[in-house]
Design a protein around this motif. Structure first.
Motif, PDB file in Angstrom:
ATOM      1  N   PRO A 188      -1.603  11.103   9.499  1.00 50.87           N
ATOM      2  CA  PRO A 188      -1.039  10.957   8.150  1.00 50.87           C
ATOM      3  C   PRO A 188      -2.120  10.779   7.093  1.00 50.87           C
ATOM      4  O   PRO A 188      -3.208  10.295   7.371  1.00 50.87           O
ATOM      5  CB  PRO A 188      -0.187   9.695   8.265  1.00 50.87           C
ATOM      6  CG  PRO A 188      -0.670   8.972   9.455  1.00 50.87           C
ATOM      7  CD  PRO A 188      -1.311   9.975  10.363  1.00 50.87           C
ATOM      8  N   SER A 189      -1.783  11.181   5.882  1.00 52.68           N
ATOM      9  CA  SER A 189      -2.730  11.023   4.779  1.00 52.68           C
ATOM     10  C   SER A 189      -2.648   9.606   4.222  1.00 52.68           C
ATOM     11  O   SER A 189      -1.659   8.899   4.389  1.00 52.68           O
ATOM     12  CB  SER A 189      -2.420  12.042   3.685  1.00 52.68           C
ATOM     13  OG  SER A 189      -1.119  11.820   3.167  1.00 52.68           O
ATOM     14  N   MET A 190      -3.709   9.194   3.568  1.00 52.36           N
ATOM     15  CA  MET A 190      -3.806   7.863   2.977  1.00 52.36           C
ATOM     16  C   MET A 190      -2.645   7.620   2.013  1.00 52.36           C
ATOM     17  O   MET A 190      -2.367   8.444   1.161  1.00 52.36           O
ATOM     18  CB  MET A 190      -5.133   7.745   2.229  1.00 52.36           C
ATOM     19  CG  MET A 190      -5.406   6.384   1.736  1.00 52.36           C
ATOM     20  SD  MET A 190      -6.157   5.472   3.069  1.00 52.36           S
ATOM     21  CE  MET A 190      -7.347   4.562   2.174  1.00 52.36           C
ATOM     22  N   VAL A 241      11.669  -3.064   4.843  1.00 51.33           N
ATOM     23  CA  VAL A 241      10.207  -2.920   4.887  1.00 51.33           C
ATOM     24  C   VAL A 241       9.836  -1.440   4.875  1.00 51.33           C
ATOM     25  O   VAL A 241      10.457  -0.631   5.563  1.00 51.33           O
ATOM     26  CB  VAL A 241       9.628  -3.592   6.150  1.00 51.33           C
ATOM     27  CG1 VAL A 241       8.132  -3.317   6.289  1.00 51.33           C
ATOM     28  CG2 VAL A 241       9.887  -5.089   6.148  1.00 51.33           C
ATOM     29  N   LYS A 242       8.808  -1.114   4.076  1.00 53.99           N
ATOM     30  CA  LYS A 242       8.248   0.234   4.055  1.00 53.99           C
ATOM     31  C   LYS A 242       6.811   0.150   4.562  1.00 53.99           C
ATOM     32  O   LYS A 242       6.041  -0.695   4.107  1.00 53.99           O
ATOM     33  CB  LYS A 242       8.267   0.815   2.644  1.00 53.99           C
ATOM     34  CG  LYS A 242       9.667   1.114   2.145  1.00 53.99           C
ATOM     35  CD  LYS A 242       9.634   1.739   0.769  1.00 53.99           C
ATOM     36  CE  LYS A 242      11.052   2.052   0.300  1.00 53.99           C
ATOM     37  NZ  LYS A 242      11.055   2.716  -1.013  1.00 53.99           N
ATOM     38  N   GLY A 243       6.468   1.049   5.486  1.00 52.39           N
ATOM     39  CA  GLY A 243       5.127   1.088   6.068  1.00 52.39           C
ATOM     40  C   GLY A 243       4.372   2.324   5.608  1.00 52.39           C
ATOM     41  O   GLY A 243       4.899   3.436   5.690  1.00 52.39           O
ATOM     42  N   TYR A 244       3.140   2.120   5.144  1.00 49.97           N
ATOM     43  CA  TYR A 244       2.310   3.205   4.601  1.00 49.97           C
ATOM     44  C   TYR A 244       1.006   3.309   5.370  1.00 49.97           C
ATOM     45  O   TYR A 244       0.416   2.304   5.763  1.00 49.97           O
ATOM     46  CB  TYR A 244       1.959   2.917   3.136  1.00 49.97           C
ATOM     47  CG  TYR A 244       3.137   2.845   2.217  1.00 49.97           C
ATOM     48  CD1 TYR A 244       3.581   3.979   1.543  1.00 49.97           C
ATOM     49  CD2 TYR A 244       3.837   1.650   2.024  1.00 49.97           C
ATOM     50  CE1 TYR A 244       4.680   3.926   0.692  1.00 49.97           C
ATOM     51  CE2 TYR A 244       4.934   1.582   1.189  1.00 49.97           C
ATOM     52  CZ  TYR A 244       5.353   2.728   0.524  1.00 49.97           C
ATOM     53  OH  TYR A 244       6.442   2.667  -0.310  1.00 49.97           O
ATOM     54  N   ALA A 245       0.510   4.536   5.549  1.00 50.80           N
ATOM     55  CA  ALA A 245      -0.804   4.754   6.135  1.00 50.80           C
ATOM     56  C   ALA A 245      -1.841   4.200   5.162  1.00 50.80           C
ATOM     57  O   ALA A 245      -1.817   4.510   3.983  1.00 50.80           O
ATOM     58  CB  ALA A 245      -1.044   6.240   6.379  1.00 50.80           C
ATOM     59  N   ALA A 246      -2.733   3.372   5.672  1.00 49.84           N
ATOM     60  CA  ALA A 246      -3.760   2.761   4.811  1.00 49.84           C
ATOM     61  C   ALA A 246      -4.964   3.662   4.693  1.00 49.84           C
ATOM     62  O   ALA A 246      -5.201   4.526   5.492  1.00 49.84           O
ATOM     63  CB  ALA A 246      -4.184   1.417   5.395  1.00 49.84           C
ATOM     64  N   ILE A 274      -4.079   4.811  13.427  1.00 49.11           N
ATOM     65  CA  ILE A 274      -3.938   4.534  11.995  1.00 49.11           C
ATOM     66  C   ILE A 274      -3.682   3.059  11.697  1.00 49.11           C
ATOM     67  O   ILE A 274      -3.130   2.327  12.500  1.00 49.11           O
ATOM     68  CB  ILE A 274      -2.824   5.389  11.354  1.00 49.11           C
ATOM     69  CG1 ILE A 274      -1.476   5.108  11.999  1.00 49.11           C
ATOM     70  CG2 ILE A 274      -3.160   6.849  11.409  1.00 49.11           C
ATOM     71  CD1 ILE A 274      -0.322   5.816  11.321  1.00 49.11           C
ATOM     72  N   GLN A 275      -4.132   2.661  10.540  1.00 50.06           N
ATOM     73  CA  GLN A 275      -3.861   1.332   9.991  1.00 50.06           C
ATOM     74  C   GLN A 275      -2.642   1.459   9.088  1.00 50.06           C
ATOM     75  O   GLN A 275      -2.540   2.410   8.323  1.00 50.06           O
ATOM     76  CB  GLN A 275      -5.060   0.840   9.178  1.00 50.06           C
ATOM     77  CG  GLN A 275      -4.847  -0.483   8.505  1.00 50.06           C
ATOM     78  CD  GLN A 275      -4.675  -1.594   9.524  1.00 50.06           C
ATOM     79  OE1 GLN A 275      -5.441  -1.714  10.456  1.00 50.06           O
ATOM     80  NE2 GLN A 275      -3.660  -2.410   9.337  1.00 50.06           N
ATOM     81  N   ALA A 312      10.114  10.507   7.381  1.00 49.32           N
ATOM     82  CA  ALA A 312       9.884  11.923   7.635  1.00 49.32           C
ATOM     83  C   ALA A 312       9.192  12.148   8.977  1.00 49.32           C
ATOM     84  O   ALA A 312       9.419  13.142   9.647  1.00 49.32           O
ATOM     85  CB  ALA A 312       9.038  12.525   6.510  1.00 49.32           C
ATOM     86  N   ARG A 313       8.355  11.184   9.391  1.00 52.57           N
ATOM     87  CA  ARG A 313       7.587  11.360  10.630  1.00 52.57           C
ATOM     88  C   ARG A 313       7.975  10.399  11.732  1.00 52.57           C
ATOM     89  O   ARG A 313       7.547  10.558  12.865  1.00 52.57           O
ATOM     90  CB  ARG A 313       6.106  11.175  10.309  1.00 52.57           C
ATOM     91  CG  ARG A 313       5.697  12.189   9.237  1.00 52.57           C
ATOM     92  CD  ARG A 313       4.268  12.479   9.161  1.00 52.57           C
ATOM     93  NE  ARG A 313       3.670  12.783  10.440  1.00 52.57           N
ATOM     94  CZ  ARG A 313       2.366  12.721  10.653  1.00 52.57           C
ATOM     95  NH1 ARG A 313       1.565  12.377   9.701  1.00 52.57           N
ATOM     96  NH2 ARG A 313       1.881  13.028  11.828  1.00 52.57           N
ATOM     97  N   LEU A 314       8.758   9.370  11.392  1.00 51.05           N
ATOM     98  CA  LEU A 314       9.103   8.357  12.385  1.00 51.05           C
ATOM     99  C   LEU A 314      10.512   7.847  12.107  1.00 51.05           C
ATOM    100  O   LEU A 314      10.753   7.231  11.065  1.00 51.05           O
ATOM    101  CB  LEU A 314       8.091   7.206  12.304  1.00 51.05           C
ATOM    102  CG  LEU A 314       8.102   6.163  13.400  1.00 51.05           C
ATOM    103  CD1 LEU A 314       7.856   6.801  14.765  1.00 51.05           C
ATOM    104  CD2 LEU A 314       7.034   5.120  13.133  1.00 51.05           C
TER     105      LEU A 314
END
Length: 152
Positions: A7-9, A147-152, A130-131, A58-60
């Motif tokens: 995933p992108s940052m 909760v929303k999780g984002y690629a760091a 990924i973080q 979209a991915r998980l």
């Protein structure tokens, strides 16, 4: 790695919206401490908060089930210690481990999480390196977590 596997940052990876299914207290009332009606004990307190619900993204996508071994410190800080499993739509398991804090006052607390996902399923192995930074809320009155999780 291609964009398909990594995933992108800043990319939103998932959102989960589970409900609290059980709260286990060990001698101190979580509700009283969270609402500031009672201070945490001098030694702090531990509360186990179990949760379960859907994961979308979209991915998980799938469902999440887990527990937060929440520590209520004497200074008022709420420390998160979360262990959960994500079951993807295709039935695969991904381990979720997170730490962080819950901020604010009841009934709605702000959540800030540092998340790690782990799996050995090749089609979901993109989560391993990924973080993830996650933020959201827990509404203690309703037992709702968002909760929303984002690629760091």
């Amino acid at each position: 790695m291609s964009d398909q596997t990594h995933p992108s940052m800043g990319e939103l990876l998932y959102e989960y919206t589970p409900m609290v299914t059980q709260v286990v207290e060990y001698g101190a009332s979580f509700e009283a401490i969270a609402s500031r009606q009672s201070p945490p004990p001098a030694e702090g307190a531990r509360v186990d908060v179990y949760f379960e619900g859907p994961v979308t993204g979209a991915r998980l996508s799938g469902s999440v089930k887990g527990v937060d071994y929440l520590k209520l410190r004497a200074d008022g800080r709420f420390e998160l210690d979360i262990y959960a499993e994500i079951t993807t739509e295709d039935g695969k398991k991904i381990a979720l481990a997170a730490d962080g804090v819950a901020l604010g006052e009841a009934p709605v607390l702000q959540l800030r999480e540092n998340v790690k996902l782990t799996t050995s399923h090749p089609e979901h192995a993109w989560v391993n390196p990924i973080q993830i930074w996650a933020s959201g809320t827990v509404d203690l009155a309703k037992g709702e977590i968002r909760v929303k999780g984002y690629a760091a």
